[in-house]
Design an enzyme around this catalytic site. Structure first.
Site, PDB file in Angstrom:
ATOM      1  N   CYS A 299       2.116  57.291 -31.795  1.00  0.00           N
ATOM      2  CA  CYS A 299       3.326  58.024 -31.939  1.00  0.00           C
ATOM      3  C   CYS A 299       3.208  59.487 -31.547  1.00  0.00           C
ATOM      4  O   CYS A 299       3.126  60.040 -32.716  1.00  0.00           O
ATOM      5  CB  CYS A 299       4.194  57.819 -32.965  1.00  0.00           C
ATOM      6  SG  CYS A 299       4.440  55.770 -33.323  1.00  0.00           S
ATOM      7  N   ALA A 300       2.952  60.128 -30.480  1.00  0.00           N
ATOM      8  CA  ALA A 300       1.992  61.244 -30.448  1.00  0.00           C
ATOM      9  C   ALA A 300       2.886  62.441 -30.244  1.00  0.00           C
ATOM     10  O   ALA A 300       2.383  63.631 -30.444  1.00  0.00           O
ATOM     11  CB  ALA A 300       1.183  61.269 -28.942  1.00  0.00           C
ATOM     12  N   GLY A 303       2.609  66.213 -29.966  1.00  0.00           N
ATOM     13  CA  GLY A 303       1.191  66.426 -29.218  1.00  0.00           C
ATOM     14  C   GLY A 303       0.203  67.109 -30.222  1.00  0.00           C
ATOM     15  O   GLY A 303      -0.996  67.432 -29.769  1.00  0.00           O
ATOM     16  N   GLY A 304       0.633  67.737 -31.296  1.00  0.00           N
ATOM     17  CA  GLY A 304      -0.214  68.452 -32.202  1.00  0.00           C
ATOM     18  C   GLY A 304      -1.598  67.788 -32.742  1.00  0.00           C
ATOM     19  O   GLY A 304      -2.815  68.164 -32.431  1.00  0.00           O
ATOM     20  N   ASP A 350       7.204  52.511 -26.159  1.00  0.00           N
ATOM     21  CA  ASP A 350       7.494  52.031 -27.310  1.00  0.00           C
ATOM     22  C   ASP A 350       6.284  51.453 -28.105  1.00  0.00           C
ATOM     23  O   ASP A 350       5.480  50.667 -27.707  1.00  0.00           O
ATOM     24  CB  ASP A 350       8.716  51.188 -27.507  1.00  0.00           C
ATOM     25  CG  ASP A 350       9.293  50.932 -28.909  1.00  0.00           C
ATOM     26  OD1 ASP A 350       8.549  51.161 -29.768  1.00  0.00           O
ATOM     27  OD2 ASP A 350      10.546  50.562 -28.865  1.00  0.00           O
ATOM     28  N   CYS A 502       5.044  61.827 -43.051  1.00  0.00           N
ATOM     29  CA  CYS A 502       5.267  63.003 -43.508  1.00  0.00           C
ATOM     30  C   CYS A 502       6.422  62.971 -44.591  1.00  0.00           C
ATOM     31  O   CYS A 502       7.551  63.486 -44.557  1.00  0.00           O
ATOM     32  CB  CYS A 502       5.541  64.017 -42.457  1.00  0.00           C
ATOM     33  SG  CYS A 502       6.917  63.592 -41.474  1.00  0.00           S
TER      34      CYS A 502
END
Length: 587
Positions: A299-300, A303-304, A350, A502
């Protein structure tokens, strides 16, 4: 100059109370204890006091970047006006100077003396993080407005999403404005406050303000008392009242005095630095990527972590980045190009369908590696991937017009860009094509990162949390288990899976780890380096009046995960990291 009357000076301040669903609040009090949860709730309503910056060390060094950044920011005045008074011993006004203070012992921002005379830049001294530094902000401040008896300030009320963006350094854009005083003209100084959801008689939540409402500025105004403690600063109106509610975009208020002053890094040293939360950087290190490996970021977006992983691999190997949104995939590609990273491949997929079905007729031959290059990436720079039968099938996909996150840097930046004009969000599809994948063969990756979609109850600042119920929290957990099941299938024996969120919700953190260890006997928790977060929660709790038990961790297991508490001295977002070693799957 004399202070304004207390009835006014006491009005323009920031002291929000975070509202929760009653059952969710009871659940968290059970998990953390009443006092601890109260501290967490208060911390969540305030932004972190510093910005964490990751240097792209493949292009530059930390010292060079700090010198450049200090020179750039030297032209920006961080001093608050005389109408702002600093509150708390962490707060002081300052102007940028070329002098850089000595770092604290662990390289984290120090308490009290960081932002006294200069913009403080502290070098992180944690092991392996010699490319990270911290830039300190200031706040909270309180507005003390003069001559209010003669001429009360005109006011603007903004949406909660808008206010959260402003607290992180954004301006007030047109879609974020809900109401303002009558006769506001361009150039007027206005006080900016936020409308936070309130409980309604039907048991739901709502702001109770229709966009375009006229504020009278009197105590008889039905929204007058609701604004107490919810002022986020002052600004200059860039449009008249009529203009604000007539157009669909543009800057409505340019903030001049803020409750929190945090330096902006928008468009500064692009490709050389990346604004990123410290726990996110730690997550990439916990994965411990090596040159030449094949790694999956499930689940990129934005892109961090993907770019952090590729950088730690020195751009040698292959990093597959997935997201189900067309525009988020574009954002990942743009960020990789901006940072000069060529080993990243981004696909639309997905994550719950990451494992390719065995009966697929499109599976590539085991004797050949399928073509997976995109965006003019040089495949010759890949290393060590010939040992895999990737089984990757890709097709060109048209833009599907899903909401864009935009090519913004940093994980805090993704929240800004997702509400580009701090309204409700909009489709900003840039069109174009992305690569779509039908999935990957089992055991085809050395390491897998699952930074799972979650309730995000650790993100700061947060002004409302009542939208989450026990049912929605349980649904998040089910969603994450589905993804984790896919991750376990995709990693090879001897590999690594890192799971992160998070959120402060144990049901999405410790309970997921319990599920993983109980379901997959070949998984074991592994130590993480560096380790600066606290231990996980031990034990468990009963849900729904004892109808369901949620199990967490043992004492030994709790010491192997990292839980970042937003109320701790680290002053980070709420975050959780678990690292699993993968044993022999056939044992």
């Amino acid at each position: 100059m004399d202070s304004p009357p207390s009835e006014f000076s006491g009005r323009y301040f920031y002291n929000p109370t975070l509202r929760w669903n009653r059952q969710v609040e009871e659940y968290f009090i059970n998990a953390y204890g009443a006092d601890h949860f109260a501290r967490i709730s208060r911390a969540l309503t305030h932004p972190s006091s510093y910005s964490c910056v990751r240097v792209n060390f493949l292009r530059s060094t930390r010292d060079v970047v700090i010198e450049k950044l200090t020179s750039i920011l030297n032209g920006i005045n961080f001093r608050s006006s005389s109408d702002l008074t600093c509150m708390g011993r962490n707060s002081a006004t300052a102007e940028v100077d070329h002098e850089i203070q000595l770092p604290s012992p662990n390289g984290l921002p120090r308490d009290g003396d960081i932002f006294k005379k200069h913009l403080s830049i502290d070098k992180c001294q944690l092991p392996g993080l010699d490319y990270v530094f911290f830039v300190k902000g200031s706040g909270p401040h309180v507005m003390q407005c003069r001559d209010l008896l003669v001429q009360p300030l005109k006011e603007v009320i903004v949406s909660r999403k808008c206010a959260e963006a402003v607290l992180r350094g954004a301006q007030v854009f047109v879609p974020g404005v809900l109401a303002c005083s009558s006769h506001v003209e361009k150039g007027d100084v206005v006080a900016v406050s936020v409308a936070v959801e309130q409980p309604r008689p039907d048991g739901e939540w709502g702001v109770g303000i229709t966009r375009g409402t006229v504020l009278q500025g009197l105590q008889s105004d039905p929204h007058y008392h609701e604004r107490n403690g919810l002022y986020i600063g002052q600004g200059v109106a860039m449009m008249s009242r009529a203009g604000i509610f007539r157009v669909s975009e543009g800057t409505a208020v340019e903030m001049s005095n803020r409750i929190y002053n945090l330096p902006s890094f928008h468009d500064i040293l692009k490709g050389e630095i990346f604004l990123q939360n410290l726990p996110s950087i730690i997550t990439a290190h916990a994965l411990d990527p090596h040159e030449g490996e094949r790694i999956l970021d499930m689940c990129a977006a934005p892109g961090g972590k993907t770019t952090a992983i590729a950088t730690l691999m020195r751009d040698r190997g292959e990093v597959i980045a997935l997201d189900r949104s067309h525009n988020k995939v574009i954002a990942i590609v743009k960020l990789a190009e901006e940072m000069g990273l060529t080993c990243i491949r981004a696909y639309k997929l997905d994550a719950r369908k990451s494992v390719q079905k065995k009966d697929s007729t499109e599976v590539a031959s085991t004797n050949s590696r399928p073509e997976i290059s995109c965006n003019n990436v040089d495949d010759s720079k890949l290393m060590g991937n010939e040992r895999y039968n990737t089984g990757l099938t890709i097709t060109e996909c048209e833009g599907d017009r899903e909401p864009s996150q935009g090519p913004y840097s940093g994980e805090i930046g993704i929240r800004k860009s997702s509400k580009l004009r701090n309204g409700r969000g909009r489709s900003n599809s840039g069109g174009g094509r992305v690569k779509c994948s039908s999935g990957f063969l089992p055991s085809s990756f050395d390491r897998v990162l699952l930074d799972a979609p979650c309730s995000a109850l650790g993100l700061r600042p947060r002004l409302f949390a009542g939208e989450e119920t026990m049912e929605t929290l349980r649904n998040h957990a089910k969603y994450q288990r589905t993804m984790f099941d896919q991750a376990v299938q995709l990693v090879r024996s001897g590999g690594v899976v890192v799971y992160s969120t998070c959120t402060i919700n144990p049901g999405e953190n410790e309970a997921l780890v319990r599920y993983a260890l109980d379901t997959y006997k070949f998984l074991s928790l592994a130590p993480q380096h560096p380790r600066i977060g606290g231990p996980g929660l031990v034990g468990g709790c009963e849900l729904f009046n004892g109808k369901l038990t949620e199990d967490w961790l043992t004492e030994a297991e709790s010491e192997l995960v990292q839980r970042f508490d937003p109320s701790s001295s680290l002053d980070t977002i709420g975050f959780f990291i678990a690292k699993f070693s993968v044993g022999r799957k056939d044992a």
